[in-house]
Design an enzyme around this catalytic site. Structure first.
Site, PDB file in Angstrom:
ATOM      1  N   GLU A   1     -11.814  -4.896  13.024  1.00 33.85           N
ATOM      2  CA  GLU A   1     -12.219  -3.589  13.350  1.00 33.85           C
ATOM      3  C   GLU A   1     -13.108  -2.991  12.391  1.00 33.85           C
ATOM      4  O   GLU A   1     -13.204  -1.947  11.720  1.00 33.85           O
ATOM      5  CB  GLU A   1     -10.971  -2.777  13.823  1.00 33.85           C
ATOM      6  CG  GLU A   1     -10.240  -3.170  14.547  1.00 33.85           C
ATOM      7  CD  GLU A   1      -8.744  -2.026  14.534  1.00 33.85           C
ATOM      8  OE1 GLU A   1      -8.981  -1.031  14.303  1.00 33.85           O
ATOM      9  OE2 GLU A   1      -8.069  -2.662  15.257  1.00 33.85           O
TER      10      GLU A   1
ATOM     11  N   ASP B   1     -15.800  -1.633   9.846  1.00 31.21           N
ATOM     12  CA  ASP B   1     -16.652  -0.529   9.565  1.00 31.21           C
ATOM     13  C   ASP B   1     -16.820  -0.082   8.333  1.00 31.21           C
ATOM     14  O   ASP B   1     -15.544  -0.184   7.600  1.00 31.21           O
ATOM     15  CB  ASP B   1     -16.655   0.620  10.775  1.00 31.21           C
ATOM     16  CG  ASP B   1     -15.327   1.128  11.050  1.00 31.21           C
ATOM     17  OD1 ASP B   1     -14.585   1.048  10.027  1.00 31.21           O
ATOM     18  OD2 ASP B   1     -15.034   1.972  11.900  1.00 31.21           O
TER      19      ASP B   1
ATOM     20  N   ASN C   1      -2.017  -7.423  13.658  1.00 26.92           N
ATOM     21  CA  ASN C   1      -3.297  -6.828  13.222  1.00 26.92           C
ATOM     22  C   ASN C   1      -2.794  -5.488  12.305  1.00 26.92           C
ATOM     23  O   ASN C   1      -1.935  -4.624  12.740  1.00 26.92           O
ATOM     24  CB  ASN C   1      -4.103  -6.310  14.572  1.00 26.92           C
ATOM     25  CG  ASN C   1      -5.441  -5.769  14.225  1.00 26.92           C
ATOM     26  OD1 ASN C   1      -6.233  -6.455  13.442  1.00 26.92           O
ATOM     27  ND2 ASN C   1      -5.739  -4.680  14.936  1.00 26.92           N
TER      28      ASN C   1
ATOM     29  N   GLU D   1      -0.295  -2.475  13.451  1.00 29.52           N
ATOM     30  CA  GLU D   1       0.065  -1.502  12.666  1.00 29.52           C
ATOM     31  C   GLU D   1       1.489  -1.360  12.611  1.00 29.52           C
ATOM     32  O   GLU D   1       1.955  -0.021  12.434  1.00 29.52           O
ATOM     33  CB  GLU D   1      -0.580  -0.184  12.950  1.00 29.52           C
ATOM     34  CG  GLU D   1      -2.102  -0.475  12.793  1.00 29.52           C
ATOM     35  CD  GLU D   1      -2.735   0.797  13.233  1.00 29.52           C
ATOM     36  OE1 GLU D   1      -2.250   1.877  13.608  1.00 29.52           O
ATOM     37  OE2 GLU D   1      -4.273   0.679  13.452  1.00 29.52           O
TER      38      GLU D   1
ATOM     39  N   HIS E   1     -11.316  -1.042   7.742  1.00 28.11           N
ATOM     40  CA  HIS E   1     -12.041   0.145   7.902  1.00 28.11           C
ATOM     41  C   HIS E   1     -12.299   0.539   6.679  1.00 28.11           C
ATOM     42  O   HIS E   1     -11.079   0.973   5.824  1.00 28.11           O
ATOM     43  CB  HIS E   1     -11.131   1.307   8.726  1.00 28.11           C
ATOM     44  CG  HIS E   1     -10.905   1.041  10.067  1.00 28.11           C
ATOM     45  ND1 HIS E   1     -11.991   1.050  10.912  1.00 28.11           N
ATOM     46  CD2 HIS E   1      -9.680   0.555  10.881  1.00 28.11           C
ATOM     47  CE1 HIS E   1     -11.440   0.610  12.040  1.00 28.11           C
ATOM     48  NE2 HIS E   1     -10.277   0.325  12.179  1.00 28.11           N
TER      49      HIS E   1
END
Ligand code: G3I
Length: 448
Positions: free
Chosen positions: A266, A268, A201, A158, A237
């Site tokens: 990650e 979801d 990432n 990030e 996400h």
């Protein structure tokens, strides 16, 4: 245990793990009835973020062990967890996850080495020169501890701002070391563990947009100048404010075309029912359509422990029941359907039997073995119950995963669920007698 011995023992374990992983893969090829085995059939891994604090919960570990082929420690490898004060490393919680994964033949993703968040306060107080040294020491200390044991590391996480500018995010690293901190981190990471895939990432980089293009330009620059980078992680996400982008696949592909792997790191998706299932399908299909998309990780096992638990974004609900999203992912991965479900193994008529033998006996304990045999139909999975006499307790179990309810142990397969008609597998366990030498009772075997 001193550090050198620790490293040697971890390296030795890594060798065993490689063998275990091969065994798991061989079994996976036989029955694609779990997420991990179905993904393996597509040449991909399917993983979950894991919290060490939940590993004592039987249903959590049973679901994890049954379904997933890779784990990412959700918080346990972050800087605040691993180097809370300068030069003092603590690996207890991270080791717990790695040891759990390795003992079950799962791979491990490392998350994360250099990130502005979950950073202990001492890092922010350092001047530039000290900060550079501390960053490199952190990378070599953490990666060195797990050298040879992590398939991919999120080296930098990030580092770009959201919004249209494509600018770097303010952080101690960015503000004091400038843009070059990212490549310095990647070079230090390559030196620390040459076998690990080194990933950048980030989130909101899943479609083609200013932020993802800024990352794309950095990766292009790195590959053209020989800065070591092997992969880009797309956190993914998603919710109604940030839906699965329509150009997801194209975006993954343009990064892959730079000569790096891509991973969904990650995943979801908030929601429920068929709409959530359809979104999950889109993500899996996008990854499978990109040859260099090497795997997917969902950010948790069960909705109840998700960082967005109110949005029920995962594949298993709070009671570990498979959601429609689970069926959709399994199906998109080419799986043969969930146990007992349409198209799944053992649909309808599958049966099995379970028989018990005591295989070893000594003053304070004994070893028991249960042989599970499929009936005249192949089975995809099985469940057997063992009721222990009063006072006895189980201290170890192998070739199965157990859930306890009082003195009743319910055992499900670890890797050995799929059985051809008439064939058998066994699981074993060690019992502490606590003064009782009585035999346990093995209940009916249930096949699915
Ligand atoms: O463990 C303590 C507990 O002792 C304390 O009582 C409690 C009180 O708040 O906090 C607990 O720690 C929390 C920790 O999660 C474990 O649950 C922290 O407060 C909380 O901040 C932390 O949140 C994590 C978050 O990163 C922090 O940024 C989430 O679990 C984790 O899922 C999340 O993961 C990030 C990725 O690393 C990077 N990408 C985004 C992703 C989602 O935010």
């Amino acid at each position: 245990m001193n550090m050198i011995l620790r490293r040697l023992s971890r390296a030795a374990i890594a060798g065993l793990v490689a063998a275990a992983a091969l065994t798991a893969a061989a079994h996976s090829a036989e029955a694609a009835d779990t997420l991990g085995s179905a993904a393996a059939g597509q040449g991909r891994y399917f993983g979950a973020a894991v919290a060490a604090g939940h590993l004592g919960e039987a249903d959590y570990t049973a679901t994890l062990d049954r379904e997933f082929g890779s784990v990412t420690p959700e918080n346990e490898m972050k800087w605040d967890a691993t180097e809370p004060s300068r030069g003092t490393f603590t690996f207890t919680s991270a080791d717990r996850i790695v040891d759990h994964a390795q003992s079950r033949g799962m791979d491990v993703r490392g998350h994360t080495l250099v990130w502005h968040s979950q950073l202990p306060s001492w890092v922010g107080t350092l001047g530039a020169s000290d900060l550079r040294t501390a960053m490199k020491d952190h990378i070599s200390g953490l990666m060195g501890h797990y050298k040879g044991e992590i398939h991919s590391w999120d080296v930098v996480n990030e580092a770009f701002q959201d919004g249209g500018s494509g600018a770097r995010r303010s952080s101690p690293f960015q503000d004091k070391l400038g843009d070059g901190f990212i490549e310095e981190a990647f070079r230090a990471a390559r030196a620390a563990d040459p076998a690990a895939k080194l990933c950048y990432n980030d989130y909101n980089t899943d479609g083609v947009n200013a932020k993802s293009t800024a990352v794309y330009n950095m990766v292009k620059d790195f590959t053209s100048r020989g800065v070591p980078i092997d992969c880009v992680g797309f956190q993914s996400h998603f919710n109604s404010n940030s839906p699965v982008p329509s150009d997801y696949r194209q975006n993954l592909q343009r990064f892959a075309d730079l000569g790096v792997d891509v991973q969904i790191t990650e995943l979801d998706i908030e929601g429920s029912g068929s709409a959530q299932a359809a979104d999950y399908t889109k993500v899996v299909q996008a990854c499978l359509a990109v040859e260099r998309c090497t795997g997917m990780t969902v950010w948790g096992v069960t909705d109840k422990y998700s960082w967005r638990s109110g949005g029920t974004p995962l594949l298993f609900d709070g009671n570990y029941a498979e959601k429609p999203a689970y069926d959709a992912v399994l199906s998109a991965l080419g799986g043969s359907g969930g146990p007992g479900e349409p198209g799944g193994p053992g649909e309808g008529t599958a049966t099995c039997t379970a028989t018990y033998t005591r295989t070893a006996d000594w003053d304070g304990g004994y070893n028991g073995e249960v042989t599970v045999t499929a009936g005249s139909e192949p089975i995809g999975s099985w469940t057997a119950t063992v009721t222990l006499p009063a006072r006895q307790s189980v201290s170890a179990l192998w070739n199965g995963t157990a859930a306890f309810n009082g003195n009743v142990m319910t055992v499900r397969p670890s890797w050995n669920g799929a059985l051809a008609a008439g064939t058998s597998t066994t699981f074993g366990f060690t019992v502490t007698k606590n003064g009782s030498d009585a035999a346990p009772a093995v209940g009916a075997c249930t096949a699915s």
